[in-house]
Design an enzyme around this catalytic site. Structure first.
Site, PDB file in Angstrom:
ATOM      1  N   VAL A  33     -57.839  47.549   1.152  1.00  9.21           N
ATOM      2  CA  VAL A  33     -59.054  47.250   0.400  1.00  9.21           C
ATOM      3  C   VAL A  33     -59.919  48.506   0.377  1.00  9.21           C
ATOM      4  O   VAL A  33     -60.328  49.007   1.434  1.00  9.21           O
ATOM      5  CB  VAL A  33     -59.835  46.091   1.037  1.00  9.21           C
ATOM      6  CG1 VAL A  33     -61.122  45.823   0.255  1.00  9.21           C
ATOM      7  CG2 VAL A  33     -58.973  44.837   1.112  1.00  9.21           C
ATOM      8  N   ASP A  63     -63.328  49.829  -0.168  1.00 10.32           N
ATOM      9  CA  ASP A  63     -64.722  49.376  -0.228  1.00 10.32           C
ATOM     10  C   ASP A  63     -65.579  50.570  -0.631  1.00 10.32           C
ATOM     11  O   ASP A  63     -65.996  51.368   0.206  1.00 10.32           O
ATOM     12  CB  ASP A  63     -65.139  48.825   1.136  1.00 10.32           C
ATOM     13  CG  ASP A  63     -66.516  48.164   1.102  1.00 10.32           C
ATOM     14  OD1 ASP A  63     -67.114  48.088   0.016  1.00 10.32           O
ATOM     15  OD2 ASP A  63     -66.982  47.725   2.173  1.00 10.32           O
ATOM     16  N   PHE A  65     -58.195  48.850   5.421  1.00 12.11           N
ATOM     17  CA  PHE A  65     -59.508  48.930   4.798  1.00 12.11           C
ATOM     18  C   PHE A  65     -59.955  50.390   4.759  1.00 12.11           C
ATOM     19  O   PHE A  65     -59.949  51.074   5.786  1.00 12.11           O
ATOM     20  CB  PHE A  65     -60.521  48.090   5.576  1.00 12.11           C
ATOM     21  CG  PHE A  65     -60.173  46.626   5.601  1.00 12.11           C
ATOM     22  CD1 PHE A  65     -60.710  45.748   4.679  1.00 12.11           C
ATOM     23  CD2 PHE A  65     -59.275  46.126   6.544  1.00 12.11           C
ATOM     24  CE1 PHE A  65     -60.371  44.409   4.689  1.00 12.11           C
ATOM     25  CE2 PHE A  65     -58.923  44.790   6.562  1.00 12.11           C
ATOM     26  CZ  PHE A  65     -59.470  43.925   5.631  1.00 12.11           C
ATOM     27  N   LYS A  66     -60.360  50.829   3.576  1.00  7.36           N
ATOM     28  CA  LYS A  66     -60.901  52.182   3.408  1.00  7.36           C
ATOM     29  C   LYS A  66     -62.388  52.052   3.129  1.00  7.36           C
ATOM     30  O   LYS A  66     -62.801  51.528   2.103  1.00  7.36           O
ATOM     31  CB  LYS A  66     -60.206  52.898   2.256  1.00  7.36           C
ATOM     32  CG  LYS A  66     -60.732  54.316   1.984  1.00  7.36           C
ATOM     33  CD  LYS A  66     -60.100  54.877   0.719  1.00  7.36           C
ATOM     34  CE  LYS A  66     -60.645  56.266   0.394  1.00  7.36           C
ATOM     35  NZ  LYS A  66     -60.135  56.772  -0.894  1.00  7.36           N
ATOM     36  N   MET A  67     -63.193  52.531   4.078  1.00  5.01           N
ATOM     37  CA  MET A  67     -64.637  52.314   4.015  1.00  5.01           C
ATOM     38  C   MET A  67     -65.332  53.573   3.493  1.00  5.01           C
ATOM     39  O   MET A  67     -65.279  54.636   4.124  1.00  5.01           O
ATOM     40  CB  MET A  67     -65.164  51.964   5.405  1.00  5.01           C
ATOM     41  CG  MET A  67     -66.419  51.158   5.383  1.00  5.01           C
ATOM     42  SD  MET A  67     -66.177  49.533   4.607  1.00  5.01           S
ATOM     43  CE  MET A  67     -65.001  48.775   5.728  1.00  5.01           C
TER      44      MET A  67
END
Length: 305
Positions: free
Chosen positions: A138, A140, A166-168
């Site tokens: 995901v 973000d 998750f890539k923040m």
């Protein structure tokens, strides 16, 4: 993949000829250069690949050419973001069939005024997961215009089978990463940093296990992650300080043009053309970029010479 993916997973730029046509042979050279940079995986068709300026036919050609050329040497992550769930699921099926190791997706977006509800976003990722058997990352990112709350991300990780990375890239990413890891526990298989590693030390402090940068300097940034995760935080900090001027210049002044310009200077690709309405960087910005790249003796600046 038998083990969780960690380390550095840079985005491959999409090379064009000077007249704007995609350069498939140049794409193969980009991928070879990135493998020689010691990357842990490669992401294609992301925002830094100018995915929003590619036709469907060009996307398909680049996906096939990239996966066939890499041929399992490193995992390849294929970005499948689109507002339409049916298009995302079709892209996801095609990418997996061609050998993608992972998918990356942003929340469905079409400007800040057209963002689905949380239920719609959840269903969007659920549909993609139901289509494939490989992990989904995901992304973000503020560019999507969608606010992904930590409770929503945790629910996605717990209830959607293939959502585990998750890539923040949001403001205050470290705090969000820490909250996500604490609330999601073992369901958060791969918490990643983005934004060219400009916040990498804070994000490592928060618990991220890798970073997705551009293809500009992976060989310099990867030791920051590996050193930190091995317990040598002092060495990681020193390496980050070494890389930071170029990280900052890329992040704040160059954007997706940086890797292409350095790769052209290094003989990896023939042109650093970016598609309109994007514009080339100014000579002043390019001069500073190449000077900083030379100080670090980057692989991309020498690879094709």
């Amino acid at each position: 993949m038998t083990q969780p993916l960690t380390g550095i997973l840079p985005v491959a730029p999409t090379p064009f000829y000077a007249d704007g046509r995609i350069d498939i042979d140049g794409m193969r050279r980009v991928l070879d250069c990135m493998i020689d940079q010691g990357v842990d995986a490669i992401c294609i068709l992301a925002n830094y690949s100018e995915q929003f300026l590619l036709s469907d036919a060009e996307r398909a050609a680049l996906t096939r050419a990239s996966l066939e050329h890499v041929a399992g040497r490193v995992p390849v992550i294929v970005t499948v973001s689109h507002f339409a769930t049916e298009i995302v699921t079709a892209r996801a099926r095609e990418a997996e069939a061609l050998g993608a190791a992972m998918l990356m997706m942003m929340a469905p977006y079409h400007g800040v005024g057209l963002v689905p509800s949380e239920a719609g976003i959840f269903e969007h990722f659920q549909a993609a997961s139901d289509t494939v058997s490989i992990p989904i990352m995901v992304q973000d990112a503020p560019i999507s215009g969608a606010t992904l709350s930590v409770p929503l991300l945790v629910r996605m990780a717990r209830e959607i089978a293939n959502v585990s990375y998750f890539k923040m890239e949001t403001p205050f990413a470290a705090d969000k990463l820490a909250a996500l890891i604490e609330a999601g526990g073992d369901h958060i298989l791969g918490p990643f940093d983005g934004e060219e590693a400009v916040t990498l030390l804070a994000d490592l402090d928060a618990g991220c296990t890798g970073t997705m940068t551009s293809a500009l300097q992976p060989e310099k940034i990867r030791p920051i992650v590996t050193g930190y995760r091995a317990g040598d935080t002092d060495a990681a900090l020193e390496q980050w300080k070494l890389c930071l001027p170029l990280i900052n210049h890329e992040n704040r002044q160059c954007g997706l043009r940086a890797a292409k310009t350095v790769m052209m200077a290094g003989g990896v690709i023939k042109s650093d053309h970016v598609r309109h309405p994007l514009k080339p960087m100014t000579d002043r910005t390019k001069e500073r970029l190449l000077s900083l790249a030379a100080e670090l003796d980057l692989i991309a600046l020498n690879w094709g010479k």
